[in-house]
Design a protein around this motif. Structure first.
Motif, PDB file in Angstrom:
ATOM      1  N   ALA A 177     -14.524  40.806  92.015  1.00  0.00           N
ATOM      2  CA  ALA A 177     -13.266  41.541  91.899  1.00  0.00           C
ATOM      3  C   ALA A 177     -12.315  40.884  90.906  1.00  0.00           C
ATOM      4  CB  ALA A 177     -12.602  41.661  93.267  1.00  0.00           C
ATOM      5  N   ILE A 178     -12.112  39.582  91.007  1.00  0.00           N
ATOM      6  CA  ILE A 178     -11.149  38.936  90.124  1.00  0.00           C
ATOM      7  C   ILE A 178     -11.675  38.875  88.686  1.00  0.00           C
ATOM      8  CG2 ILE A 178     -11.906  36.552  90.541  1.00  0.00           C
ATOM      9  CD1 ILE A 178      -8.893  35.813  90.502  1.00  0.00           C
ATOM     10  N   ASP A 179     -12.988  38.695  88.520  1.00  0.00           N
ATOM     11  CA  ASP A 179     -13.552  38.740  87.161  1.00  0.00           C
ATOM     12  C   ASP A 179     -13.293  40.108  86.523  1.00  0.00           C
ATOM     13  OD1 ASP A 179     -14.491  36.173  87.398  1.00  0.00           O
ATOM     14  OD2 ASP A 179     -16.616  36.683  87.311  1.00  0.00           O
ATOM     15  N   ALA A 180     -13.508  41.166  87.297  1.00  0.00           N
ATOM     16  CA  ALA A 180     -13.307  42.520  86.770  1.00  0.00           C
ATOM     17  C   ALA A 180     -11.845  42.769  86.428  1.00  0.00           C
ATOM     18  CB  ALA A 180     -13.797  43.554  87.784  1.00  0.00           C
ATOM     19  N   ALA A 181     -10.933  42.253  87.254  1.00  0.00           N
ATOM     20  CA  ALA A 181      -9.507  42.426  86.975  1.00  0.00           C
ATOM     21  C   ALA A 181      -9.121  41.711  85.692  1.00  0.00           C
ATOM     22  CB  ALA A 181      -8.689  41.900  88.151  1.00  0.00           C
ATOM     23  N   LEU A 182      -9.632  40.513  85.498  1.00  0.00           N
ATOM     24  CA  LEU A 182      -9.340  39.770  84.276  1.00  0.00           C
ATOM     25  C   LEU A 182      -9.937  40.469  83.065  1.00  0.00           C
ATOM     26  CD1 LEU A 182      -9.973  36.134  85.546  1.00  0.00           C
ATOM     27  CD2 LEU A 182      -7.757  37.144  84.949  1.00  0.00           C
ATOM     28  N   ARG A 183     -11.142  40.974  83.209  1.00  0.00           N
ATOM     29  CA  ARG A 183     -11.781  41.667  82.093  1.00  0.00           C
ATOM     30  C   ARG A 183     -10.987  42.912  81.705  1.00  0.00           C
ATOM     31  NH1 ARG A 183     -16.703  41.533  79.658  1.00  0.00           N
ATOM     32  NH2 ARG A 183     -17.362  43.410  78.562  1.00  0.00           N
ATOM     33  N   ALA A 184     -10.528  43.671  82.711  1.00  0.00           N
ATOM     34  CA  ALA A 184      -9.780  44.891  82.420  1.00  0.00           C
ATOM     35  C   ALA A 184      -8.508  44.596  81.629  1.00  0.00           C
ATOM     36  CB  ALA A 184      -9.436  45.608  83.724  1.00  0.00           C
ATOM     37  N   GLY A 185      -7.905  43.443  81.885  1.00  0.00           N
ATOM     38  CA  GLY A 185      -6.655  43.129  81.203  1.00  0.00           C
ATOM     39  C   GLY A 185      -6.793  42.299  79.949  1.00  0.00           C
ATOM     40  N   ALA A 186      -7.940  41.637  79.771  1.00  0.00           N
ATOM     41  CA  ALA A 186      -8.038  40.677  78.668  1.00  0.00           C
ATOM     42  C   ALA A 186      -9.209  40.891  77.717  1.00  0.00           C
ATOM     43  CB  ALA A 186      -8.118  39.258  79.239  1.00  0.00           C
ATOM     44  N   TRP A 187     -10.209  41.682  78.099  1.00  0.00           N
ATOM     45  CA  TRP A 187     -11.365  41.871  77.218  1.00  0.00           C
ATOM     46  C   TRP A 187     -11.047  42.922  76.167  1.00  0.00           C
ATOM     47  CZ3 TRP A 187     -15.422  39.179  75.997  1.00  0.00           C
ATOM     48  CH2 TRP A 187     -16.485  39.772  75.312  1.00  0.00           C
ATOM     49  N   ARG A 188     -11.140  42.539  74.923  1.00  0.00           N
ATOM     50  CA  ARG A 188     -10.807  43.439  73.820  1.00  0.00           C
ATOM     51  C   ARG A 188     -12.037  44.003  73.115  1.00  0.00           C
ATOM     52  NH1 ARG A 188      -6.690  43.392  76.516  1.00  0.00           N
ATOM     53  NH2 ARG A 188      -4.929  42.020  76.032  1.00  0.00           N
ATOM     54  N   GLY A 189     -13.217  43.591  73.557  1.00  0.00           N
ATOM     55  CA  GLY A 189     -14.434  44.087  72.940  1.00  0.00           C
ATOM     56  C   GLY A 189     -14.897  43.213  71.795  1.00  0.00           C
ATOM     57  N   ARG A 190     -16.194  43.332  71.487  1.00  0.00           N
ATOM     58  CA  ARG A 190     -16.794  42.573  70.381  1.00  0.00           C
ATOM     59  C   ARG A 190     -16.516  41.084  70.477  1.00  0.00           C
ATOM     60  NH1 ARG A 190     -20.889  44.430  69.060  1.00  0.00           N
ATOM     61  NH2 ARG A 190     -20.877  43.173  67.154  1.00  0.00           N
ATOM     62  N   GLY A 191     -16.608  40.554  71.696  1.00  0.00           N
ATOM     63  CA  GLY A 191     -16.477  39.125  71.894  1.00  0.00           C
ATOM     64  C   GLY A 191     -15.061  38.596  71.939  1.00  0.00           C
ATOM     65  N   VAL A 192     -14.082  39.456  71.830  1.00  0.00           N
ATOM     66  CA  VAL A 192     -12.688  39.006  71.814  1.00  0.00           C
ATOM     67  C   VAL A 192     -12.136  39.021  73.241  1.00  0.00           C
ATOM     68  CG1 VAL A 192     -10.367  39.423  70.930  1.00  0.00           C
ATOM     69  CG2 VAL A 192     -12.363  39.892  69.484  1.00  0.00           C
ATOM     70  N   TYR A 193     -11.770  37.860  73.733  1.00  0.00           N
ATOM     71  CA  TYR A 193     -11.212  37.707  75.070  1.00  0.00           C
ATOM     72  C   TYR A 193      -9.809  37.124  74.934  1.00  0.00           C
ATOM     73  CZ  TYR A 193     -10.987  36.381  80.031  1.00  0.00           C
ATOM     74  OH  TYR A 193     -10.635  36.264  81.363  1.00  0.00           O
ATOM     75  N   ASP A 194      -8.821  37.874  75.369  1.00  0.00           N
ATOM     76  CA  ASP A 194      -7.425  37.480  75.237  1.00  0.00           C
ATOM     77  C   ASP A 194      -7.084  36.470  76.336  1.00  0.00           C
ATOM     78  OD1 ASP A 194      -4.665  37.274  75.090  1.00  0.00           O
ATOM     79  OD2 ASP A 194      -4.356  39.402  74.655  1.00  0.00           O
ATOM     80  N   GLU A 195      -7.198  35.207  76.004  1.00  0.00           N
ATOM     81  CA  GLU A 195      -6.962  34.150  76.984  1.00  0.00           C
ATOM     82  C   GLU A 195      -5.540  34.193  77.535  1.00  0.00           C
ATOM     83  OE1 GLU A 195      -9.079  32.093  78.185  1.00  0.00           O
ATOM     84  OE2 GLU A 195     -10.779  31.979  76.796  1.00  0.00           O
TER      85      GLU A 195
END
Length: 318
Positions: free
Chosen positions: A150-168
């Motif tokens: 659940a928490i991984d999915a919440a973080l991904r929804a808010g921070a994953w920008r696609g193509r390897g870009v993760y908004d830390e």
């Protein structure tokens, strides 16, 4: 169309003079009762994922409740769009805010926690606890596997920008909010588990199976993987590996069911086409890195013991 629009209310059928028709549909198995006075098409229920069924139950309760409920815990997580891995026990979780709290029932768990007004929000027409408060409740109340997914999915929804870009930075905002709640409740039930899950949360996981795999790797003392490692495979293409162990010259891919049936992941391709593309992708990765591929799916996550044996067979666990 929302889950609320898919529900059939007895009072609406009664107002239209169609209760006999509804009764026949129920008797024929074409319609199922979600709760007293609320029904849904049997085909819709049969094809619904656990999270969708949880949302249907929430909307069903809201449709007949004497006062608008506030949904919390696993139910709120489902309404926020988070996966609830093995967390659907058929009950609806609500938060009691009234001066005279109602008792829990076999199908409704009424929690009595003090929450600030800022911990309340809306998802569509429904009142729910905020995402951060919901995650805190799930971390404390659910098994580590459910909480991590659940928490991984919440973080991904808010921070994953696609193509390897993760908004830390975006991930840190939510993570710090949840961590602060954990730190402020040192004696709460399940808080040690919550503290551990917060410490390993990572929104780069794409599927619940990836989250649970990483959790078990850490708990078992396996080699810690790097996530979403980029690999150039020629032709200007770059792919991102679910897991990678560069020093061991191995990479891992979790083959969840969603990769074959979820429209968001298949892009209109048939399961056979998806499998063919995965094989070609794997061959290109091996050619580019010289690393050995390690693949697994839900069958390897039947138990931690089974997963440990699998990791050990591939040199990832001593």
């Amino acid at each position: 169309m929302t889950e609320r629009d898919e529900l059939i209310l007895w009072r609406d059928a009664h107002a239209r003079g169609e209760t006999a028709t509804l009764d026949r549909a129920v008797g024929a198995g074409e319609v199922l009762r979600v709760r007293r006075g609320v029904y849904v098409a049997a085909s819709r229920w049969a094809g619904a994922r656990p999270e969708q069924r949880m949302r249907l139950r929430a909307h069903a309760l809201a449709a007949v409740a004497t006062r608008p409920p506030v949904f919390s815990h696993a139910t709120a997580a489902a309404l926020h769009g988070l996966p609830i891995h093995r967390g659907d026990d058929g009950r609806v979780h609500t938060l009691e805010l009234g001066p005279v709290p109602a008792a829990s029932r076999s199908d409704v768990v009424r929690h009595r926690h003090e929450v600030a007004g800022t911990d309340l929000a809306r998802v569509g027409p429904l009142r729910v606890t905020t995402l951060a408060r919901t995650l805190f409740d799930v971390l404390c109340a659910e098994p580590a596997e459910t909480a991590t997914a659940a928490i991984d999915a919440a973080l991904r929804a808010g921070a994953w920008r696609g193509r390897g870009v993760y908004d830390e930075r975006a991930a840190a905002v939510l993570l710090e909010d949840v961590r602060a709640r954990v730190d402020e409740a040192p004696g709460a039930r399940g808080i040690r588990r919550a503290r551990f899950v917060v410490s390993i949360a990572d929104g780069r996981a794409q599927l619940p199976g990836e989250s649970i795999s990483r959790l078990w790797m850490l708990q078992l003392g396996a080699a810690e993987p790097e996530l979403q490692v980029p690999v150039a495979i020629g032709g200007g293409r770059q792919v991102f590996l679910d897991f990678a162990w560069p020093r061991l010259r191995r990479f891992g891919e979790f083959d969840g069911d969603g990769k074959y049936v979820d429209p968001a992941l298949t892009a209109g391709r048939s399961p056979r086409d998806v499998l063919r593309a995965q094989r070609e992708r794997e061959s290109r990765i091996v050619a580019a890195t010289g690393w050995t591929p390690v693949r697994w799916g839900w069958e390897r996550l039947a138990s931690r013991t089974a997963f440990a044996a699998f990791l050990r067979s591939h040199g990832l666990l001593r």
